[in-house]
Write a protein that holds these residues in place. Structure first.
Motif, PDB file in Angstrom:
ATOM      1  N   ALA A 182      45.710  32.324  43.832  1.00 13.28           N
ATOM      2  CA  ALA A 182      44.254  31.870  43.478  1.00 13.28           C
ATOM      3  C   ALA A 182      43.393  31.944  44.623  1.00 13.28           C
ATOM      4  O   ALA A 182      42.456  32.297  44.645  1.00 13.28           O
ATOM      5  CB  ALA A 182      44.467  30.389  42.719  1.00 13.28           C
ATOM      6  N   GLU A 183      43.742  31.500  45.761  1.00 17.78           N
ATOM      7  CA  GLU A 183      42.905  31.584  46.983  1.00 17.78           C
ATOM      8  C   GLU A 183      42.586  32.892  47.222  1.00 17.78           C
ATOM      9  O   GLU A 183      41.398  33.257  47.656  1.00 17.78           O
ATOM     10  CB  GLU A 183      43.901  30.898  48.137  1.00 17.78           C
ATOM     11  N   GLU A 186      40.109  34.284  44.974  1.00 15.92           N
ATOM     12  CA  GLU A 186      38.688  33.700  45.187  1.00 15.92           C
ATOM     13  C   GLU A 186      38.166  34.455  46.437  1.00 15.92           C
ATOM     14  O   GLU A 186      37.000  34.806  46.279  1.00 15.92           O
ATOM     15  CB  GLU A 186      39.023  32.223  45.403  1.00 15.92           C
ATOM     16  N   LYS A 190      34.700  36.743  46.155  1.00 17.30           N
ATOM     17  CA  LYS A 190      33.574  36.741  46.973  1.00 17.30           C
ATOM     18  C   LYS A 190      33.192  37.972  47.814  1.00 17.30           C
ATOM     19  O   LYS A 190      32.040  37.838  48.409  1.00 17.30           O
ATOM     20  CB  LYS A 190      33.608  35.169  47.953  1.00 17.30           C
TER      21      LYS A 190
END
Length: 192
Positions: A182-183, A186, A190
């Motif tokens: 998930a990180e 993310e 971005k």
């Protein structure tokens, strides 16, 4: 979050997610979970035209190209037909690179470094099975080759939970940055 950034030319390198390794019992995550998270990452990398490398381990039927040398565990023995086939969930994408290795790590004796450099890759994100063997060996070599290394710690697993934990907690922080699927997704969203 330990993972801080992704370079503009980051590649996903998936280690040994093939029939034989995914079917083996693994800890702390099952093979299906590792595959699902690796698929999530692969889809996100493909959507951004970033390289996806599927690494598989294979040997000749007679073992002539297997790593020589005495070990306490002895030779690996015969493997069933199709053990070295990349799982269907990851296979079949024409833009992906496939690398076949004969060692624990994906750099030695393969064209991985050349393929990454030709594509301008400066960072790799690693997933796969087994954490303390193929993933760790590849992470060590990537670090030695000068790549930024990111390890998706919930998209890898091992035959032993303690071996996985040792790699994640003691070895990987010295080779790169760690983060969850998930990180990493993310950061991809971005654009860094």
């Amino acid at each position: 979050m330990a993972v801080t950034t992704l370079d503009p030319r980051t590649a996903l390198v998936v280690i040994d997610l093939q029939a034989g390794t995914v079917a083996a019992p693994t800890e702390p995550f099952g093979g299906a979970d590792v595959v699902a998270r690796s698929v999530e990452l692969a889809n996100a990398f493909r959507a951004r035209d970033l390289p996806v490398v599927l690494v598989r381990v294979s040997f000749a039927a007679d073992g002539a190209d297997a790593v020589p040398g005495r070990t306490e565990t002895g030779p690996g023995g015969a493997r069933p037909e199709g053990w070295d086939v990349v799982v269907d969930e990851l296979a079949g994408h024409p833009g992906d690179l496939t690398v076949t290795k004969r060692n624990w790590g994906a750099f030695h004796g393969t064209g991985l470094d050349v393929q990454l450099r030709r594509r301008g890759v400066t960072q790799i994100v690693l997933t796969g099975i087994a954490t303390s063997i193929g993933v760790e060996s590849t992470a060590r070599a990537a670090h030695e080759h000068g790549y930024h290394v990111t390890l998706a710690t919930d998209a890898m697993s091992d035959m032993n939970a303690e071996a996985h934990r040792n790699s994640v907690e003691r070895i990987f922080p010295r080779l790169g940055e760690t983060g969850t699927t998930a990180e990493i997704l993310e950061l991809l969203a971005k654009g860094h």
